[in-house]
Design an enzyme around this catalytic site. Sequence first.
Site, PDB file in Angstrom:
ATOM      1  N   GLU A  81      -6.922  -7.650  -1.128  1.00 30.18           N
ATOM      2  CA  GLU A  81      -7.613  -7.554   0.220  1.00 30.18           C
ATOM      3  C   GLU A  81      -9.090  -7.006   0.094  1.00 30.18           C
ATOM      4  O   GLU A  81      -9.656  -5.967   0.095  1.00 30.18           O
ATOM      5  CB  GLU A  81      -6.936  -6.592   0.932  1.00 30.18           C
ATOM      6  CG  GLU A  81      -5.448  -6.677   1.292  1.00 30.18           C
ATOM      7  CD  GLU A  81      -4.814  -5.694   2.323  1.00 30.18           C
ATOM      8  OE1 GLU A  81      -5.643  -4.642   2.590  1.00 30.18           O
ATOM      9  OE2 GLU A  81      -3.554  -5.843   2.662  1.00 30.18           O
ATOM     10  N   GLU A 111       0.958  -1.130  -0.167  1.00 27.11           N
ATOM     11  CA  GLU A 111      -0.191   0.120  -0.180  1.00 27.11           C
ATOM     12  C   GLU A 111       0.996   1.162  -0.026  1.00 27.11           C
ATOM     13  O   GLU A 111       0.401   2.234   0.933  1.00 27.11           O
ATOM     14  CB  GLU A 111      -0.965   0.018   1.288  1.00 27.11           C
ATOM     15  CG  GLU A 111      -2.094  -1.181   1.270  1.00 27.11           C
ATOM     16  CD  GLU A 111      -2.906  -1.266   2.107  1.00 27.11           C
ATOM     17  OE1 GLU A 111      -2.602  -0.934   3.415  1.00 27.11           O
ATOM     18  OE2 GLU A 111      -4.267  -1.670   1.916  1.00 27.11           O
TER      19      GLU A 111
END
Length: 661
Positions: free
Chosen positions: A273, A195
């Site tokens: 995710e 991320e």
Amino acid sequence: MAPKRPPCLPSLLLPLLTLLLPQADTRSFVVDRENDRFLLDGAPFRYVSGSLHYFRVPRVLWADRLFKMRMSGLNAVQFYVPWNYHEPEPGVYNFNGSRDLIAFLNEASIANLLVILRPGPYICAEWEMGGLPAWLLRKTEIHLRTSDPDFLAAVDSWFKVLLPKLYPWLYHNGGNIISIQPSSAFPFGWQVENEYGSYKACDFTYMRHLAGLFRALLGDRILLFTTDGPEGLKCGSLRGLYTTVDFGPADNMTKIFALLRKYEPHGPLVNSEYYTGWLDYWGQNHSMRSISAVTKGLKKMLKLGASVNMYMFHGGTNFGYWNGADDKGRFLPITTSYDYDAPISEAGDPTPKLFAVRNVISEFQEIPLGPIPPPSPKMMLGPLTLYLDGDLLTFLDILCPHGPIHSVLPVTFEAVKQDRGFMLYRTYLTHTVSEPTQFWVPNNGVHDRAYVMVDGEFQGVLERNMRHQLFLIGKIGARLDILLENMGRLSFGSNSSDFKGLLEPPVLGQTVLTQWLMFPLNIDKLVKRWFPLPLLRSSHPQVPSGPTFYSTTFPILGEGGDTFLFLPGWTKGQVWINGFNLGRYWTRQGPQQTLYVPGPLLFFGGTLNKITLLELENVPPEPKIQFLDKPILNSTLHKTYIYSLSADTQSPSEPMELSGH
């Protein structure tokens, strides 16, 4: 150099032997961009994966959790490798016991699960400092997650230890990890960073360095990927790495996958995710996602042919001091429980969400035959009375056997190599303060909670972003003690260096306090020394306040099992059972009211168990505890984030931007 021919083997047998040996060269996991899919050994392949963190589950329970995942219909498990869990000091590595990464990979292989590996160096995961070692902050000017030479040197040293251990497990080597994506019977998938688009630096030189390092140590056949939320794709993606995205049931799937196609026009759609639940902060409500929202979104993705990883499939526990924290206008530490409202509960039990997810998966691919194991046995015990061992200051010489460090001004945890836990700051009043006088630390300089005592008497708490002052009195020469608690370093997004301790010198009235003694405390070592031995206690101790140790011993005569420690009336502190640091409790703050106690931590058959509490604030009038057969994870007076999701619209009460993984 070509391998030498075995000297005694007749040449006519060599072709037969070649047929019998595993053919590593025929094993492959690649992106088929023409047909927007993965190919595993040349055949179309889609993974349905779930996240499980080996560092949040006792080693003895790894096999149980992985087997339940496989029986749920998953063909892969995704997990991180937290750097700080394996390199506690520079150049000191630990891959033993619960840190035995290769053993975990082997358990995944036995469970017939592929593996998507996410080795960092930064992982987020609501883990202490996002998996980065706190010792990096001993260089106070370091810039984390950038091409800062000091940071890159540490990263290179770590990966030169970690990656060679994993090289034999790469799928094309006849092993399991195919670098970034699936492999037969085991690991697949390597993620570069995590991320990164959510991080303020946006340093492409750093990302290219990591990619080059992976290629140099693992070869060119590995498939590397990145993953970000939709807002982070611009900074988090990099040419040559396969781009994937993160989102949950409430997000607009069509819009997000369309955005992903701008960065990855061809190849399989991947949600790395897909959030089955959400994390919890102390003082806010337990997060929950409805079964219908989770399964509706999952079914829609699978219909699109997407590969998906469910985060989390089993959450586990932030034992010890390992929880991370977020900064969303104020400091928000993560709870000890990482239940996550996942399909497999914190205690490893199947939930209704698991069976609903399994039903969806069965519509798209075969699932293993046979039932999912039932919930593990649970036990109840108590109430038990705890007894006073003494206040923390009584044990200072044992807690800090090398004595204090002296400094004119207070220094941070990092400056004295105290990575986690607690440190005591001590000074003496240079003049009498006869009227209640303001005591404070400038610039929000308490990181994270300060328990203040004058001549051993508890005065109250200062807290980062929350409680900024107390009013004190004291005579000249009075001893001022401040116990500082590190509540977990920032683990997501704008996690600039999160130093712990007193970051500024405290002020009493108009006087800046100087001449400090710092006592780095090793409480875990003291508790382990205590663990087998009952202490002498007064029969009717007074009920003190402030940092104080309590303990008791107890047998378990019947059949045992997992249980949940309930601490009614206690305020905040740390718990150890049989010398194992179970984690933090904060009964007054909530939402978590019980701590998960895995059965393997306990002794059965009449052998005495020992529980030790460090209560930091106020002890209840009757210092009792109980062990329950069910958890209490959602008990708080604070009304904040409540999750009720639809499939494609994001409710104002669902702040999905709060964190990442």
